[in-house]
Write an enzyme that holds these catalytic residues in place. Structure first.
Site, mmCIF file in Angstrom:
data_model
loop_
_atom_site.group_PDB
_atom_site.id
_atom_site.type_symbol
_atom_site.label_atom_id
_atom_site.label_comp_id
_atom_site.label_asym_id
_atom_site.label_seq_id
_atom_site.Cartn_x
_atom_site.Cartn_y
_atom_site.Cartn_z
ATOM 1 N N ASP A 37 34.993 30.635 43.899
ATOM 2 C CA ASP A 37 35.482 31.816 44.618
ATOM 3 C C ASP A 37 36.743 31.496 45.415
ATOM 4 O O ASP A 37 36.965 30.349 45.803
ATOM 5 C CB ASP A 37 34.367 32.325 45.551
ATOM 6 N N ASN A 85 32.057 41.867 38.156
ATOM 7 C CA ASN A 85 33.519 41.733 38.036
ATOM 8 C C ASN A 85 34.133 42.770 37.091
ATOM 9 O O ASN A 85 35.336 43.029 37.155
ATOM 10 C CB ASN A 85 33.916 40.323 37.572
HETATM 11 C C1 FPP Z 1 36.629 34.449 41.940
HETATM 12 O O1 FPP Z 1 37.737 34.510 42.800
HETATM 13 C C2 FPP Z 1 37.006 33.966 40.620
HETATM 14 C C3 FPP Z 1 36.876 34.659 39.449
HETATM 15 C C4 FPP Z 1 36.309 36.012 39.368
HETATM 16 C C5 FPP Z 1 37.348 34.113 38.177
HETATM 17 C C6 FPP Z 1 37.190 32.654 37.956
HETATM 18 C C7 FPP Z 1 38.161 32.215 36.931
HETATM 19 C C8 FPP Z 1 38.824 31.043 36.925
HETATM 20 C C9 FPP Z 1 38.578 29.973 37.881
HETATM 21 C C10 FPP Z 1 39.882 30.754 35.923
HETATM 22 C C11 FPP Z 1 39.466 30.612 34.515
HETATM 23 C C12 FPP Z 1 38.167 29.962 34.290
HETATM 24 C C13 FPP Z 1 37.829 29.307 33.171
HETATM 25 C C14 FPP Z 1 36.458 28.818 33.021
HETATM 26 C C15 FPP Z 1 38.789 29.061 32.090
HETATM 27 P P1 FPP Z 1 38.122 35.904 43.434
HETATM 28 O O2 FPP Z 1 39.108 36.563 42.547
HETATM 29 O O3 FPP Z 1 36.894 36.717 43.694
HETATM 30 O O4 FPP Z 1 38.780 35.468 44.793
HETATM 31 P P2 FPP Z 1 38.755 36.257 46.185
HETATM 32 O O5 FPP Z 1 37.332 36.219 46.685
HETATM 33 O O6 FPP Z 1 39.657 35.460 47.043
HETATM 34 O O7 FPP Z 1 39.249 37.632 45.919
#
Ligand code: FPP
Length: 273
Positions: A37, A85
């Protein structure tokens, strides 16, 4: 065992030392699960677009995979996209799917070369067809690999998983294949998407929030939690070491009392002499 080389980084002396200390203590978690996250917040802090945070997060994924495999973790499960998501803006969803496709295309051969097995759990049919195709190809190519299983939780949620298990078990009862008396922890485990892996020993969450966000709800009954304020793109192998160091200080009693654990350990040690 062959050295793992997923990133182009050379192992530093400190790296080797910290890894050997962790291994000496002996309790390397078999299954590490991660809620990655904070990509969006990391990007915002830098005045960049959210997708830049997700892109930077791929480097953290690579470093984490390499460190876990070097330490001898057998299962690494990454929460890459939750059922919830899908509620994000369409532009972010499609950018994330594009990133996933690109990453799979770029990394699958490398995973294979390093004896790493790719696996995925979740409502995968909801993924765009190209993404699903890349994923299936990666899974197929790496299916016989032994070093570590990397499970991507994609379009996954714990409630989705439990719903499916309940439905499958109900159907088997209706068809007379099993009876109500057959329902127990093992039966439920056997019907979850994670039926072929142990429950997580350690759950890491980056980004500082203290919640499970519909991840492995059933599976985390006795999992140790490690929460860091660091955003996912800032997370590196040294953070994995810190998480495992902390894990090694925890006393996992599974509902028992300390004295019972010591007794068990003593018996185990005596049996191994
Ligand atoms: C949460 O951060 C992260 C995600 C919803 C996506 C995770 C994806 C990756 C790490 C990149 C690609 C992964 C792979 C396995 C190739 P957020 O967007 O909720 O962050 P925030 O809480 O700061 O808004």
């Amino acid at each position: 065992m062959e050295k793992i080389a997923l990133t182009k980084k050379k192992q530093t002396k400190e790296d080797v030392l910290r890894q050997s200390l962790l291994k000496e203590r002996g309790q390397i978690p078999a299954h590490v699960a991660i809620i990655m996250d904070g990509n969006g917040r990391w990007a915002k802090k830098q005045g960049r677009m959210r997708i830049q945070g997700h892109k930077a997060g791929v480097d953290s994924v690579r470093d984490t995979i390499e460190a876990c495999a070097q330490l001898g973790v057998s299962h690494l499960t990454l929460y890459a996209f939750s059922t919830e998501n899908w509620r994000r803006p369409k532009s972010e969803i499609s950018a994330l799917m594009k990133l996933l496709i690109q990453t799979l295309r770029k990394e699958t051969l490398n995973l294979n070369k390093n004896d790493l097995k790719l696996h995925a759990i979740g409502e995968l049919d909801r993924l765009p067809p190209v993404c699903l195709k890349e994923l299936h190809e990666g899974i197929e190519m790496t299916r016989d690999n032994q070093r570590m299983v990397i499970t991507l939780a994609l379009s996954y949620s714990g409630r989705w998983d439990i719903n499916n298990a309940v439905r499958d078990i109900g159907e088997k009862i209706l068809n007379g294949k099993i009876s109500l008396d057959d329902i127990n922890d093992e039966t439920i485990h056997a019907h979850l998407a994670t039926h072929d892996m142990p429950d997580p020993d350690l759950l890491i969450r980056t980004g500082g929030d203290f919640r499970i966000s519909n991840f492995l709800l059933w599976q985390c009954a006795y999992t140790e939690f490690f929460i860091t304020q660091k955003f996912w793109p800032e997370f590196r192998r040294s953070d994995i070491y810190e998480a495992i160091e902390t894990y090694q200080t925890r006393e996992r009693r599974f509902g028992m009392i300390s004295e019972q654990l010591y007794k068990k350990e003593k018996e185990k040690a005596a049996a191994s002499v």
